[in-house]
Scaffold this motif. Structure first.
Motif, PDB file in Angstrom:
ATOM      1  N   ALA A  32       0.613  -1.245  -0.079  1.00 53.88           N
ATOM      2  CA  ALA A  32      -0.212   0.504  -0.320  1.00 53.88           C
ATOM      3  C   ALA A  32       0.859   1.276  -0.063  1.00 53.88           C
ATOM      4  N   PRO A  33       0.603   2.399  -0.960  1.00 54.08           N
ATOM      5  CA  PRO A  33       1.850   3.886  -0.808  1.00 54.08           C
ATOM      6  C   PRO A  33       1.272   4.132   0.566  1.00 54.08           C
ATOM      7  N   GLU A  34       2.759   4.717   1.303  1.00 48.90           N
ATOM      8  CA  GLU A  34       2.694   5.404   2.393  1.00 48.90           C
ATOM      9  C   GLU A  34       2.739   7.079   2.731  1.00 48.90           C
ATOM     10  N   SER A  35       1.446   7.653   3.394  1.00 50.38           N
ATOM     11  CA  SER A  35       1.075   9.149   3.048  1.00 50.38           C
ATOM     12  C   SER A  35       1.932   9.393   3.870  1.00 50.38           C
ATOM     13  N   GLN A  42      -2.798  10.357   0.605  1.00 49.34           N
ATOM     14  CA  GLN A  42      -3.538   9.392  -0.567  1.00 49.34           C
ATOM     15  C   GLN A  42      -3.958   8.310   0.077  1.00 49.34           C
ATOM     16  N   TYR A  43      -5.546   8.191  -0.521  1.00 48.66           N
ATOM     17  CA  TYR A  43      -6.655   7.631   0.134  1.00 48.66           C
ATOM     18  C   TYR A  43      -6.647   6.068  -0.861  1.00 48.66           C
ATOM     19  N   VAL A  44      -6.916   5.102   0.020  1.00 43.16           N
ATOM     20  CA  VAL A  44      -6.986   3.952  -1.021  1.00 43.16           C
ATOM     21  C   VAL A  44      -8.483   2.909  -0.063  1.00 43.16           C
ATOM     22  N   TYR A  56      -6.245   5.540   4.702  1.00 41.64           N
ATOM     23  CA  TYR A  56      -4.533   5.875   4.016  1.00 41.64           C
ATOM     24  C   TYR A  56      -3.766   5.473   5.512  1.00 41.64           C
ATOM     25  N   ARG A  57      -2.699   5.230   5.174  1.00 39.28           N
ATOM     26  CA  ARG A  57      -1.338   4.706   6.034  1.00 39.28           C
ATOM     27  C   ARG A  57      -0.158   5.911   6.719  1.00 39.28           C
ATOM     28  N   TYR A  58       0.065   5.577   6.822  1.00 38.02           N
ATOM     29  CA  TYR A  58       1.594   6.366   7.284  1.00 38.02           C
ATOM     30  C   TYR A  58       2.660   5.678   8.774  1.00 38.02           C
ATOM     31  N   GLN A  59       3.852   6.134   8.471  1.00 36.44           N
ATOM     32  CA  GLN A  59       4.446   5.251   8.782  1.00 36.44           C
ATOM     33  C   GLN A  59       4.564   5.626  10.814  1.00 36.44           C
ATOM     34  N   ALA A  60       4.570   4.522  11.051  1.00 35.30           N
ATOM     35  CA  ALA A  60       4.601   4.834  12.794  1.00 35.30           C
ATOM     36  C   ALA A  60       5.394   6.062  13.636  1.00 35.30           C
ATOM     37  N   MET A  85      -6.522  -1.076  -1.873  1.00 33.72           N
ATOM     38  CA  MET A  85      -6.433  -1.070  -4.195  1.00 33.72           C
ATOM     39  C   MET A  85      -7.104  -0.217  -4.142  1.00 33.72           C
ATOM     40  N   PRO A  86      -6.292   0.607  -4.803  1.00 36.52           N
ATOM     41  CA  PRO A  86      -6.666   2.175  -5.496  1.00 36.52           C
ATOM     42  C   PRO A  86      -8.304   2.710  -5.946  1.00 36.52           C
ATOM     43  N   LEU A  87      -8.475   3.961  -5.487  1.00 41.68           N
ATOM     44  CA  LEU A  87      -9.677   4.092  -5.767  1.00 41.68           C
ATOM     45  C   LEU A  87      -9.975   4.130  -6.582  1.00 41.68           C
ATOM     46  N   PRO A  88     -10.922   3.881  -7.288  1.00 42.03           N
ATOM     47  CA  PRO A  88     -11.446   4.580  -9.348  1.00 42.03           C
ATOM     48  C   PRO A  88     -11.529   5.842  -9.394  1.00 42.03           C
ATOM     49  N   GLU A  89     -11.361   6.203 -10.150  1.00 41.96           N
ATOM     50  CA  GLU A  89     -11.345   6.800 -10.930  1.00 41.96           C
ATOM     51  C   GLU A  89     -12.719   7.862 -10.663  1.00 41.96           C
TER      52      GLU A  89
END
Length: 94
Positions: A32-35, A42-44, A56-60, A85-89
């Motif tokens: 998953a992408p990291e914000s 970056q929402y997913v 979204y996720r970020y590092q602790a 999963m990525p969000l749809p367009e």
């Protein structure tokens, strides 16, 4: 064991309740992408074995091997997601 390693162990098939409905495939959470804190997230879509939701996720801050998962209401996602999963367009509305 880090959260990521625990999640990697549970990356088998997911239930029918998380079917993709025509979107892309569910991906392992470790990819998953990291914000970055302080920047636009970056929402997913996340799946945690019970629910599908946007977040979204970020590092602790205290552990380089762990991540924090947050939903669109800025609430922690628990249990932790196992897939994403990525969000749809967005629709092209004129």
């Amino acid at each position: 064991m880090s959260d990521e390693k625990q999640q990697d162990a549970s990356e088998g098939s997911i239930g029918q309740s998380a079917s993709t409905g025509g979107l892309g495939a569910w991906l392992p959470i470790r990819t998953a992408p990291e914000s970055c804190r302080g920047e636009r997230p970056q929402y997913v879509l996340f799946y945690n074995g019970h629910h599908v939701g946007v977040g979204y996720r970020y590092q602790a801050e205290d552990d380089d091997d762990s991540y924090v998962y947050v939903d669109e209401c800025e609430e922690f996602i628990l249990p932790l997601p196992t897939h994403w999963m990525p969000l749809p367009e967005a629709p092209n509305v004129k």
